[in-house]
Design an enzyme around this catalytic site. Structure first.
Site, PDB file in Angstrom:
ATOM      1  N   VAL A 122     -13.879 -60.958  -5.550  1.00  0.00           N
ATOM      2  CA  VAL A 122     -14.927 -61.765  -6.185  1.00  0.00           C
ATOM      3  C   VAL A 122     -14.305 -62.614  -7.290  1.00  0.00           C
ATOM      4  O   VAL A 122     -13.631 -62.095  -8.189  1.00  0.00           O
ATOM      5  CB  VAL A 122     -16.061 -60.877  -6.741  1.00  0.00           C
ATOM      6  N   LYS A 123     -14.542 -63.917  -7.180  1.00  0.00           N
ATOM      7  CA  LYS A 123     -13.970 -64.850  -8.154  1.00  0.00           C
ATOM      8  C   LYS A 123     -14.971 -65.056  -9.282  1.00  0.00           C
ATOM      9  O   LYS A 123     -16.153 -65.337  -9.050  1.00  0.00           O
ATOM     10  CB  LYS A 123     -13.707 -66.169  -7.444  1.00  0.00           C
ATOM     11  N   ILE A 124     -14.464 -64.905 -10.505  1.00  0.00           N
ATOM     12  CA  ILE A 124     -15.328 -64.952 -11.689  1.00  0.00           C
ATOM     13  C   ILE A 124     -14.732 -65.964 -12.670  1.00  0.00           C
ATOM     14  O   ILE A 124     -13.528 -65.903 -12.936  1.00  0.00           O
ATOM     15  CB  ILE A 124     -15.355 -63.560 -12.385  1.00  0.00           C
ATOM     16  N   THR A 143     -11.373 -69.629  -2.199  1.00  0.00           N
ATOM     17  CA  THR A 143     -12.381 -70.683  -2.099  1.00  0.00           C
ATOM     18  C   THR A 143     -12.996 -70.867  -3.490  1.00  0.00           C
ATOM     19  O   THR A 143     -12.726 -70.061  -4.391  1.00  0.00           O
ATOM     20  CB  THR A 143     -13.505 -70.299  -1.099  1.00  0.00           C
TER      21      THR A 143
END
Ligand code: E4P
Length: 217
Positions: free
Chosen positions: A82-84, A27
């Site tokens: 976790v998207k960074i 997402t």
């Protein structure tokens, strides 16, 4: 190649999941905003539907904020990634949280150098954006291919997620370029199993069978 679904829509996820084809979900803030629901609620719903990795993106731009958000988001479910974003602050955050065992997906990768930086900082996944590179007359598939070569030469475990996938050709070419994963929008996925000649072939078989049955009566 693994298939991730690039959506936060639970109907789309359930539809493709019934075929056993969903290895994970990605997402981003745009995708979450489309659902019009609370971020945490949506991500927890997806994590309950899909046992594979589910990427949820931080919105802070500074490393302290990213680290704080990452620590919180990673508590929402066991399969959270976790998207960074790929920035200096992002690399600092990835370096810190990957040592705490938090899985990361470094997003908005547009060059091999960015992918290499992210892998060295400890990223679990990197997401090169194919469609957005094609939009500026660059070559997204070549980037996947270059990252594959670099990660193989230097033995990185970091997995490549072909992202910003816009059409069937991107999926086929990402597979040929050695991408570990393609993340596919929910509305594109059905096009992967469809072909006009399949549809025409079924219609022709049906018509011929009907005619044969009528002759026998
Ligand atoms: C997924 O990780 C990306 O955020 C997504 O594929 C971006 O797609 P877009 O370029 O079509 O917005």
């Amino acid at each position: 190649m693994k298939f991730f679904l690039d959506t936060a829509n639970s109907e789309e996820i359930e539809r493709i999941n019934r075929l056993g084809l969903v290895d994970g979900v990605t997402t981003n803030p745009t995708i979450i905003a489309k659902e019009g629901k609370n971020f945490e609620t949506v991500i927890k719903e997806i994590c309950a539907l899909v046992p594979g990795p589910v990427s949820a993106e931080v919105t802070s731009l500074d490393s302290a904020g990213m680290i704080r958000e990452a620590r919180e988001i990673s508590q929402w479910a066991k399969n959270i990634v976790v998207k960074i974003p790929m920035t200096e602050a992002g690399l600092q955050a990835v370096h810190t949280i990957s040592k705490e065992g938090i899985k990361t997906n470094v997003t908005l990768i547009f060059s091999a150098a960015q992918g290499l930086m992210a892998a060295k900082a400890g990223a679990t996944y990197v997401s090169p954006f194919l469609g957005r590179l094609d939009d500026i007359a660059s070559d997204g598939i070549q980037l996947v291919s270059d990252l594959r070569e670099i990660f193989d030469i230097y033995d990185f475990d970091t997995e490549i997620i072909a992202a910003s996938v816009r059409h069937l050709g991107h999926v086929e070419e990402a597979a040929l370029a050695g991408s570990d994963i393609a993340t596919i929008p929910g509305n594109l996925f059905p096009k992967l199993w469809s072909h006009p000649l399949t549809t025409n072939g079924i219609a022709q078989f049906e018509a011929d069978w009907q005619a044969f049955q009528e002759k026998q009566e």
